[in-house]
Design a protein around this motif. Structure first.
Motif, mmCIF file in Angstrom:
data_model
loop_
_atom_site.group_PDB
_atom_site.id
_atom_site.type_symbol
_atom_site.label_atom_id
_atom_site.label_comp_id
_atom_site.label_asym_id
_atom_site.label_seq_id
_atom_site.Cartn_x
_atom_site.Cartn_y
_atom_site.Cartn_z
ATOM 1 N N TYR A 170 0.852 -1.187 0.000
ATOM 2 C CA TYR A 170 0.000 0.000 0.000
ATOM 3 C C TYR A 170 0.883 1.230 0.000
ATOM 4 O O TYR A 170 1.963 1.205 0.601
ATOM 5 C CB TYR A 170 -0.835 0.071 1.281
ATOM 6 C CG TYR A 170 -2.046 -0.821 1.315
ATOM 7 C CD1 TYR A 170 -3.314 -0.304 1.071
ATOM 8 C CD2 TYR A 170 -1.923 -2.166 1.620
ATOM 9 C CE1 TYR A 170 -4.434 -1.117 1.124
ATOM 10 C CE2 TYR A 170 -3.042 -2.990 1.667
ATOM 11 C CZ TYR A 170 -4.290 -2.454 1.414
ATOM 12 O OH TYR A 170 -5.397 -3.263 1.463
ATOM 13 N N TYR A 171 0.434 2.324 -0.624
ATOM 14 C CA TYR A 171 1.105 3.582 -0.315
ATOM 15 C C TYR A 171 0.134 4.549 0.342
ATOM 16 O O TYR A 171 -1.078 4.462 0.154
ATOM 17 C CB TYR A 171 1.812 4.209 -1.531
ATOM 18 C CG TYR A 171 0.955 4.693 -2.674
ATOM 19 C CD1 TYR A 171 0.260 5.890 -2.595
ATOM 20 C CD2 TYR A 171 0.891 3.977 -3.861
ATOM 21 C CE1 TYR A 171 -0.494 6.347 -3.665
ATOM 22 C CE2 TYR A 171 0.137 4.415 -4.934
ATOM 23 C CZ TYR A 171 -0.554 5.608 -4.823
ATOM 24 O OH TYR A 171 -1.309 6.060 -5.878
ATOM 25 N N ALA A 172 0.703 5.442 1.174
ATOM 26 C CA ALA A 172 -0.076 6.445 1.891
ATOM 27 C C ALA A 172 0.462 7.815 1.522
ATOM 28 O O ALA A 172 1.638 7.946 1.166
ATOM 29 C CB ALA A 172 0.060 6.229 3.390
ATOM 30 N N LEU A 173 -0.393 8.840 1.558
ATOM 31 C CA LEU A 173 0.011 10.218 1.263
ATOM 32 C C LEU A 173 -0.372 11.092 2.451
ATOM 33 O O LEU A 173 -1.545 11.213 2.778
ATOM 34 C CB LEU A 173 -0.715 10.721 0.005
ATOM 35 C CG LEU A 173 -0.480 9.917 -1.283
ATOM 36 C CD1 LEU A 173 -1.405 10.403 -2.386
ATOM 37 C CD2 LEU A 173 0.960 10.018 -1.723
ATOM 38 N N LEU A 174 0.617 11.710 3.075
ATOM 39 C CA LEU A 174 0.391 12.405 4.342
ATOM 40 C C LEU A 174 1.060 13.764 4.396
ATOM 41 O O LEU A 174 2.126 13.950 3.818
ATOM 42 C CB LEU A 174 1.023 11.596 5.464
ATOM 43 C CG LEU A 174 0.403 10.272 5.824
ATOM 44 C CD1 LEU A 174 1.255 9.633 6.900
ATOM 45 C CD2 LEU A 174 -0.998 10.490 6.347
ATOM 46 N N ASP A 175 0.454 14.660 5.156
ATOM 47 C CA ASP A 175 1.133 15.904 5.521
ATOM 48 C C ASP A 175 2.108 15.576 6.648
ATOM 49 O O ASP A 175 1.724 15.221 7.757
ATOM 50 C CB ASP A 175 0.083 16.922 5.985
ATOM 51 C CG ASP A 175 0.719 18.169 6.557
ATOM 52 O OD1 ASP A 175 1.950 18.324 6.502
ATOM 53 O OD2 ASP A 175 -0.047 19.016 7.072
ATOM 54 N N ILE A 176 3.374 15.734 6.352
ATOM 55 C CA ILE A 176 4.446 15.328 7.274
ATOM 56 C C ILE A 176 4.321 16.027 8.636
ATOM 57 O O ILE A 176 4.686 15.472 9.669
ATOM 58 C CB ILE A 176 5.818 15.621 6.596
ATOM 59 C CG1 ILE A 176 6.809 14.507 6.826
ATOM 60 C CG2 ILE A 176 6.374 16.968 6.992
ATOM 61 C CD1 ILE A 176 8.066 14.635 5.961
ATOM 62 N N ASN A 177 3.765 17.226 8.624
ATOM 63 C CA ASN A 177 3.680 17.996 9.864
ATOM 64 C C ASN A 177 2.572 17.511 10.791
ATOM 65 O O ASN A 177 2.535 17.848 11.966
ATOM 66 C CB ASN A 177 3.466 19.475 9.546
ATOM 67 C CG ASN A 177 4.589 20.018 8.682
ATOM 68 O OD1 ASN A 177 5.750 19.968 9.081
ATOM 69 N ND2 ASN A 177 4.257 20.472 7.479
ATOM 70 N N LYS A 178 1.628 16.735 10.226
ATOM 71 C CA LYS A 178 0.531 16.231 11.060
ATOM 72 C C LYS A 178 0.883 14.893 11.687
ATOM 73 O O LYS A 178 0.108 14.325 12.434
ATOM 74 C CB LYS A 178 -0.721 16.059 10.202
ATOM 75 C CG LYS A 178 -1.416 17.375 9.913
ATOM 76 C CD LYS A 178 -2.777 17.132 9.285
ATOM 77 C CE LYS A 178 -3.356 18.419 8.733
ATOM 78 N NZ LYS A 178 -4.195 18.173 7.563
ATOM 79 N N VAL A 179 2.052 14.380 11.337
ATOM 80 C CA VAL A 179 2.391 13.020 11.735
ATOM 81 C C VAL A 179 3.350 13.041 12.910
ATOM 82 O O VAL A 179 4.384 13.718 12.869
ATOM 83 C CB VAL A 179 3.080 12.295 10.561
ATOM 84 C CG1 VAL A 179 3.539 10.916 11.007
ATOM 85 C CG2 VAL A 179 2.142 12.209 9.384
ATOM 86 N N LYS A 180 2.967 12.300 13.961
ATOM 87 C CA LYS A 180 3.921 12.065 15.041
ATOM 88 C C LYS A 180 4.142 10.562 15.044
ATOM 89 O O LYS A 180 3.393 9.806 15.658
ATOM 90 C CB LYS A 180 3.315 12.560 16.364
ATOM 91 C CG LYS A 180 4.159 12.304 17.580
ATOM 92 C CD LYS A 180 5.027 13.510 17.922
ATOM 93 C CE LYS A 180 6.055 13.153 18.994
ATOM 94 N NZ LYS A 180 7.204 12.408 18.446
ATOM 95 N N ALA A 181 5.116 10.127 14.269
ATOM 96 C CA ALA A 181 5.357 8.699 14.125
ATOM 97 C C ALA A 181 5.993 8.137 15.398
ATOM 98 O O ALA A 181 6.920 8.731 15.942
ATOM 99 C CB ALA A 181 6.251 8.429 12.924
#
Lengths: 248, 248
Positions: free
Chosen positions: B118-129
């Motif tokens: 799968y691929y995902a598309l995200l706003d990097i700033n909303k992510v706290k991995a």
């Protein structure tokens, strides 16, 4: 017999194939009618324990409908929990038992099965589809005349054609044509795949600009109107154009 | 512990996720570093016995990197027979045993595993991995700085980006942007995803014609140069444009 087959295969994953063909005027899908029941499905089957997924898809096409070395493209994995029961107005299991004359409850462990969907693009005239041991007829059906199929195969066809439309710039839909074809045929092909009509002059102007199209000295004879020119693909230029994403 | 987890899951199919993010200038992929070894992989996991495939992918993203309700798109099933051994300069099994401190030979029956990518598309700033129990660090890496990964994950990333490029007219790459963005940022996004450069004037002219782009009264302040205008997406118009295949 089906129990023995299943023992040598992966239990949780299968393959189903949406085979597109073109008869010069419309795109069709190859379906198989199961023995002893009046129901149809896509050709499909299981992956052997030591067989690559793509090789399994090729083998299944060969076993089920007698086709070799076909262009195949994965388009989706169908993985709903009850993906067959969910669509099962038909009570598919009972129908299959009636068709193959075996008691499926004898399969020792039942597994949930995901299916990898492939589509194929073929010249309908090169295909001599042969029913396998479970089926008694193969038939090309137009997209708008497909009946309610076994399993979730109507959904598979629907998604396959939508995917092909999206990827049309990159996929060799020219494989659907005979070796020599007229401009009218390639226009019909695009119109049928995309479910659109194109202005003839514009389409001819665009398509004849493409360097992968080779005009032959021959003409199509025997038609009522004036004999149209024949064309073929320059295969390596065609592949390059697809790799780049066809710009027309 | 990993043995118990595997018992409740499908044995022959797994899921791996290529998570794309954009930091305003380049596209990056989220990778996880395994404990006790200096090796990285994509976030991935198993499908539970009674769990839909797409739901499994969402759950895995949440468990592995703390992300919820993410845009996910299947792009390929990796089904070579020895798909991990084949790339296994790394002796992955030994590395994983070292990392998790468990003897994988204790797993009673070994299965060949296919993986749905799968691929995902995200706003990097909303992510706290957040690292999970097996990993100790999550890091966004640029495509050209990705090291040799565990399993066949380099190949997965390569195919994911190629697929995204082909499908860019239909996929919400706008998800990679913050809620408010400048024209320069959306141009950078397209350039980074497609690995191309665009003429600024032409790009601005084309993109500002699109009805899904809403110009805000606000401007981006604090930059060295003059303050650029901010834009946002009209989400429903953006979805319509993607459905039709964005025409620019």
């Amino acid at each position: 017999m089906i129990v023995t087959y299943l023992e040598n295969c992966l239990k949780e994953v299968s393959v189903d194939c949406v085979i597109f063909g073109f008869d010069g005027s419309t795109v069709k899908v190859l379906l198989s009618k199961w023995k002893n029941i009046d129901y149809w499905s896509l050709p499909g089957g299981r992956i052997k324990k030591m067989e690559a997924l793509n090789a399994a898809a090729q083998r299944i096409l060969q076993e089920r409908v007698g086709l070799k070395e076909v262009f195949l493209q994965q388009f989706n994995v169908f993985g709903e929990i009850n993906r067959c029961e969910h669509y099962d107005e038909l009570e598919t299991t009972k129908l299959i038992e009636k068709s193959i004359g075996e008691d499926l409850s004898k399969i020792p462990i039942k597994h949930r099965v995901l299916s990898v969907g492939y589509y194929a693009l073929l010249d309908i005239n090169k295909v001599k589809a042969i029913p396998d041991e479970y089926t008694e007829e193969c038939r090309w059906m137009e997209l708008n005349e497909i009946p309610l199929l076994l399993f979730d195969h109507n959904e598979m066809i629907d998604l396959a054609i939508r995917t092909l439309r999206r990827e049309v710039k990159y996929q060799p839909i020219g494989n659907l044509l005979p070796d020599k074809f007229t401009l009218a045929e390639i226009q019909k092909l695009y119109e049928s795949v995309l479910d659109k009509t194109f202005d003839r002059r514009n389409f001819y102007k665009q398509i004849t600009k493409q360097d992968f199209l080779v005009k032959l000295a021959e003409k199509r004879t025997g038609s009522a109107n004036k004999s149209p020119n024949l064309y073929r693909f320059d295969q390596s230029k065609y592949e390059q154009a697809l790799e780049a994403g066809m710009g027309f």
